[in-house]
Each structure stands twice: as C-alpha cells, then as structure tokens.
Design an enzyme around this catalytic site. Structure first.
Site, short mmCIF file in Angstrom:
data_model
loop_
_atom_site.label_atom_id
_atom_site.label_comp_id
_atom_site.label_asym_id
_atom_site.label_seq_id
_atom_site.Cartn_x
_atom_site.Cartn_y
_atom_site.Cartn_z
N PHE A 120 64.87 56.32 94.45
CA PHE A 120 65.28 54.98 94.29
C PHE A 120 66.62 54.72 93.46
O PHE A 120 67.69 54.06 94.04
CB PHE A 120 64.14 54.13 93.77
N VAL A 121 66.23 55.19 92.10
CA VAL A 121 67.90 54.95 91.38
C VAL A 121 69.05 55.60 91.87
O VAL A 121 70.17 55.19 91.89
CB VAL A 121 67.42 55.24 89.95
N ASN A 141 64.53 67.46 96.51
CA ASN A 141 63.40 68.17 96.88
C ASN A 141 62.74 67.16 97.86
O ASN A 141 61.81 67.93 98.49
CB ASN A 141 62.67 69.22 96.10
N LEU A 180 68.82 62.88 87.42
CA LEU A 180 67.68 61.96 87.55
C LEU A 180 66.31 62.70 88.29
O LEU A 180 65.45 61.89 88.39
CB LEU A 180 68.17 60.89 88.45
N ARG A 213 78.50 75.67 81.99
CA ARG A 213 79.49 76.66 82.82
C ARG A 213 80.92 75.74 83.00
O ARG A 213 81.70 76.42 82.88
CB ARG A 213 78.78 77.17 83.93
N TYR A 252 54.67 63.58 81.84
CA TYR A 252 56.10 62.84 82.17
C TYR A 252 56.73 62.43 80.69
O TYR A 252 57.74 62.74 80.49
CB TYR A 252 55.57 61.73 82.80
P1 NAD Z 1 62.08 58.27 92.25
O1 NAD Z 1 60.78 59.12 92.32
O2 NAD Z 1 62.41 57.31 93.28
O3 NAD Z 1 63.51 59.18 92.53
C1 NAD Z 1 63.29 60.67 91.93
C2 NAD Z 1 63.94 61.66 92.80
O4 NAD Z 1 63.88 63.01 92.27
C3 NAD Z 1 63.34 61.68 94.38
O5 NAD Z 1 64.52 61.66 95.15
C4 NAD Z 1 62.57 63.10 94.33
O6 NAD Z 1 62.42 63.39 95.40
C5 NAD Z 1 63.55 63.74 93.16
N1 NAD Z 1 62.74 65.01 92.58
C6 NAD Z 1 61.60 65.02 92.01
N2 NAD Z 1 61.43 66.20 91.61
C7 NAD Z 1 62.58 66.98 91.91
C8 NAD Z 1 62.95 68.38 91.90
N3 NAD Z 1 61.89 69.27 91.04
N4 NAD Z 1 63.76 68.80 92.52
C9 NAD Z 1 64.65 68.01 92.84
N5 NAD Z 1 64.50 66.67 93.28
C10 NAD Z 1 63.33 66.22 92.57
O7 NAD Z 1 62.25 57.75 90.85
P2 NAD Z 1 63.50 56.80 90.31
O8 NAD Z 1 62.69 55.33 89.83
O9 NAD Z 1 64.56 56.87 91.29
O10 NAD Z 1 63.79 57.30 88.92
C11 NAD Z 1 65.04 58.34 88.76
C12 NAD Z 1 64.93 58.80 87.49
O11 NAD Z 1 64.95 57.83 86.37
C13 NAD Z 1 63.77 59.68 86.73
O12 NAD Z 1 64.20 60.82 86.00
C14 NAD Z 1 63.12 58.84 86.02
O13 NAD Z 1 62.39 59.43 85.06
C15 NAD Z 1 63.87 57.88 85.40
N6 NAD Z 1 63.48 56.66 85.12
C16 NAD Z 1 63.02 55.52 86.02
C17 NAD Z 1 62.55 54.48 85.56
C18 NAD Z 1 62.28 53.25 86.58
O14 NAD Z 1 61.64 52.24 86.25
N7 NAD Z 1 62.69 53.35 87.92
C19 NAD Z 1 62.36 54.03 84.45
C20 NAD Z 1 62.59 55.12 83.42
C21 NAD Z 1 63.14 56.19 83.96
#
Ligand code: NAD
Ligand code: UDP
Length: 432
Positions: A120-121, A141, A180, A213, A252
C-alpha cells in the site's frame, strides 16, 4: 507535465483546494499534480462490465468513453480491465503509453530502492518517485502486496520489479533505500509471527548492510506500535513505549523496535546515514481490502451493505493520516538531515465508534451521488476486543513540523471519500 482536470474538488484542512501534492524541500522537488497522481489509482468507479448483448469491442468502446469522462485526457495512461460476469473472469490490457515522467539531469536523478514497494504505502511512494523522474527498483515477496499495484510501471525504462524476500541479502547499486518491507495489518503480521520478526530483524540487517556497502541513505518505516499501549498521550518521539514483549502483537512491535536498534547501531558504528519514520495509522487507495485493518474493513463492509464490526466498546482511539500526507513526509524526511526518529501522522483523533459512524455517513453520501439506493442502513455491531489492542493513539508531530516543516493537509473526510470511490471501482471490476 499536463495538468488535466478531473471533476473532483478536494479541500484541505483550511478549506483551500488541493491541486498538487509534495513540495520542494531540502533541495528535493517532490511536487506532482494531484490529478496526474490520481489517474494512476482512482479508476472511474463506473467501470462497465461486458453485458449479455455487448461484444467485447463494444464494451471497450463504452468503457473508454467512461474513462475519458472521468480521467480527462489521461485514459491513455491507464491499464484497463474488463470484467465478464458470465464466466467470472477478468481480462487485462497493457498500457498503450506510460504516464509522462519528469526528465531529470543525470546528476539530479536518484537510484532509489523501495523494499515492500508493491504494498500500500510502497506503491504510492513508487508513483511519486517515478513521476518525478527517478530510477526506482522495487523488491517485494508479494506476501501482502500485489504486482497489480505497480503494474502500470512495469516495462518503463526507469523501473524494475524484482520478486525477492528481504530476509535474503540483495545486491544493487543505489543512492537511497526506503525500507518498507513488512506486513502491517495485525491479522497479516500475526499470521506467521516468526516470519514477521525475521523480516523485521534479518530484512533490516540485510538492507542496512547494503546501505553500508553502497553508502546509500537508508530510511526505515517504523511505527507508532513501538509505543505499544501508551501511557503518555499524545506520543512524542522521546517516549520509550509500553510494549508487551510476549503478546500477539509483539512480533511486529518488538520487531520494529529491534529494527530501530539495528538502524542506530549501523549509524553509530558504521556511519550509515539513517532516517527513521514512525508512521501512525495511514489509509488510502490500494490498501489491501482484505487485510483486516479498520479503515478497509469498515468501507468494504458499508459498501457491501454488511454490518460494520467495531471491536470492544469502540472507545479506543486512533488518528488517521491520508496516504499523500505520509508520502510527502517520507520524502521530506529522506532528503532532510534529521537522523532522529520522526513521527508522521495526523492528529485528528477519533474513537473507533465515532469513526464507524463517519465511514458509514461518507459511504452513504458517495452512494447517493452515484444514484445507488440502499435497501437498509448498515448496522454497527460490537465484537470482542483483540488482546493488547492499544487504548489510545495520537502522534505528537512537533518534531516533523520543526525539522521537516511538514504537517498533514488532508482531512479524514476528503481522504475517506477518495478511498470509497477507489473501492467502488474495485467492486465494479469484480476484484473485491
Ligand atoms: P503492506 O502490507 O501493504 O505492504 C508491505 C509490503 O511488504 C507488501 O508488499 C509485502 O508483500 C512486502 N513484504 C512483506 N514481507 C516481506 C519480505 N520478507 N520480503 C519482501 N517483501 C515483503 O503494508 P503497508 O501499510 O504498505 O506498510 C508498509 C510499511 O509501513 C511497513 O513497514 C509497515 O510496518 C509501515 N507502517 C505502515 C502503517 C500504515 O498504517 N499503513 C503504519 C505504521 C507503519
Ligand atoms: N478495529 C475494529 N474493527 C475492525 C478492525 C479493527 O474495531 O473491523 C479496531 C481495532 O481493534 C483497533 C482499531 O480499530 O482498535 C485500529 O485497528 P487496525 O487493525 O486498523 O490497526 P492498529 O492501530 O490496531 O494496528
């Protein structure tokens, strides 16, 4: 860059019209026209499906007429999908042309790695960086993300999409890393708790190693969850938090805490140039509609006419930030010289019960505008409270204001309206 007119008026917190997002700050120009950005995700919510009497060609023509009405000259930059209800199938067409991206001098063009860029982000960050003319590589992934969120860039000479799990090392030359990758919704990160903490620790270790690196600047998306169920309200960055280390959210919360520890370890020991964004609840188009987070749950439930599920008594609070504000904040932080953690969030705080009512009202408004008559008003029902659910959350964003001159512009209402339209389009094409 063209600035076409899409008939949606968006007003900011001061009642001023929002026509662009981003700004020039710290020598980095992140401004793009809102309509251009919007054309990448806000497909018309009047998508036609192939009816019994339509040939596919007729349906495409009709659909294109609808696209043109809504996207005012940008339809050529959208991939299209046509839903066939009879066979429960969907056909995709590829883009005829990529959206125009800024032409940057090689010295100004950054090579940017976005881990989790299909989420999403990540996908919104990718849109912005691509439109600005940078070279973007996404590694993901696809655990919670999807190729469809960035498919409109696949094949573009400035873009690469790589299936890769960040728990394994990855080699690339780059100037900036937005790290992210990590599932963010409670049901998803609790689905495989061991994998979540492994992603947080090993994934961050690998990406910090890469930053060391290549001497790339490294930004991690941390979270308000590092404050746990806070005893201080609102939460400033120097609050150390109140986290249950063995509860269901620990994979988490503790994962992100240790990821921050690693980040500052590399910073102090190896001089890695780091940025830490503590993100508070963020919502917007492309949020996985089934990921169980409150905003997507409520909108999808209300659109489907199902009961809206409030957990507990609904008195717990959250503060909701719209995606474009977050992307502005992330880009400003990356390009600033602020190495301390920075909260990015909106301080408009709601109880979850109030929020359910607001979402219901906005869904009703959009449905009414579209001439949809609902058979009955959706009900708000109460379900058990999940373990360790934080009771209140609101960011103290003083630091972001002082260091980045950043503050949210979008009202929750404006953001929700856009998200409702996005989900309506998804439902119309059959993918929800
Ligand atoms: P999301 O689940 O939509 O996106 C996460 C992405 O990371 C996905 O595309 C997923 O496939 C990928 N991913 C997960 N594990 C992976 C791995 N081992 N290797 C490669 N890719 C991997 O979530 P989001 O809302 O887009 O969040 C993005 C980041 O922002 C995260 O780190 C989350 O902790 C942080 N965050 C988001 C929010 C929010 O409200 N959306 C709030 C706090 C923090
Ligand atoms: N919540 C709810 N109904 C839902 C989903 C979530 O009442 O269908 C509540 C949840 O218990 C929490 C808040 O909404 O208090 C925010 O939940 P979310 O999972 O979006 O994110 P969190 O901030 O808890 O990580």
């Amino acid at each position: 860059m063209p600035s076409p007119i899409i008939p949606i008026r968006t007003l900011d917190k001061n009642g001023e019209e929002i026509t662009t997002v981003g700004f020039t700050r710290f020598g980095f120009d992140s401004e793009v026209h809102l309509d251009v950005l919007r054309s990448l995700y806000l497909r018309p919510h009047y998508i036609l499906t192939v009816g019994a009497d339509d040939s596919e060609a007729e349906a495409v023509t009709k659909q294109e007429a609808q696209h043109a009405k809504f996207t005012a000259g940008l339809a050529a930059y959208q991939s299209k999908s046509i839903f066939h209800p009879a066979s429960q199938s969907i056909s995709y067409t590829t883009l005829s042309r990529f959206p125009p991206v800024r032409l940057l001098a090689p010295s100004a063009r950054k090579r940017v790695l976005v881990t989790g860029g299909a989420g999403f982000v990540g996908s919104h960050l990718v849109d912005r960086l691509m439109l600005l003319g940078h070279e973007v590589t996404v590694i993901d992934n696809f655990f919670t993300g999807s190729k469809t969120t960035v498919s409109h860039w696949v094949g573009h000479p400035n873009f690469e999409l790589v299936r890769h799990d960040v728990v394994e090392p990855f080699m690339i030359e780059c100037d900036q890393i937005y790290h992210l990758a990590c599932p963010a919704s409670p049901p998803h990160y609790q689905f495989n708790a061991v994998k979540t903490i492994k992603t947080s620790f090993m994934g961050t270790l690998n990406m910090l190693g890469l930053a060391k690196r290549t001497k790339a600047r490294f930004l991690i998306s941390s979270t308000s969850e590092v404050y746990g169920d806070p005893e201080v309200h609102p939460q400033p960055e120097d609050y150390w938090g109140h986290v249950n280390p063995i509860g269901p959210r620990a994979c988490y919360d503790e994962g992100k805490r240790v990821a921050e520890t690693l980040t500052y370890g590399f910073h102090r020991q190896d001089g890695v140039d780091v940025r830490v964004a503590r993100i508070f609840n963020t919502y917007g188009p492309r949020m996985n509609p089934f990921d169980g987070r409150v905003v997507s749950n409520f909108i999808v439930q209300a659109l489907k006419g199902e009961d809206m599920t409030v957990y507990g008594d609904g008195k717990q609070t959250r503060s909701f930030q719209y995606i474009h504000d977050l992307i502005d904040g992330l880009i400003a932080l990356m390009n600033s010289d602020e190495t301390r953690p920075v909260n990015l969030g909106n301080s408009d705080e709601f109880t979850i019960g109030e929020f359910a009512e607001l979402v219901r009202e906005i869904v009703e408004k959009v449905q009414e505008e579209d001439g949809v008559k609902l058979p009955r008003r959706v009900q708000i029902i109460y379900k058990p409270m999940p373990t360790d659910d934080p009771q209140k959350r609101r960011p103290d964003t003083t630091r972001a204001k002082q260091s980045l001159q950043w503050q949210p512009r979008w009202t929750v209402r404006m953001g929700l309206e856009e998200m409702v339209r996005y989900y309506k389009a998804k439902m119309a094409e059959g993918s929800i």
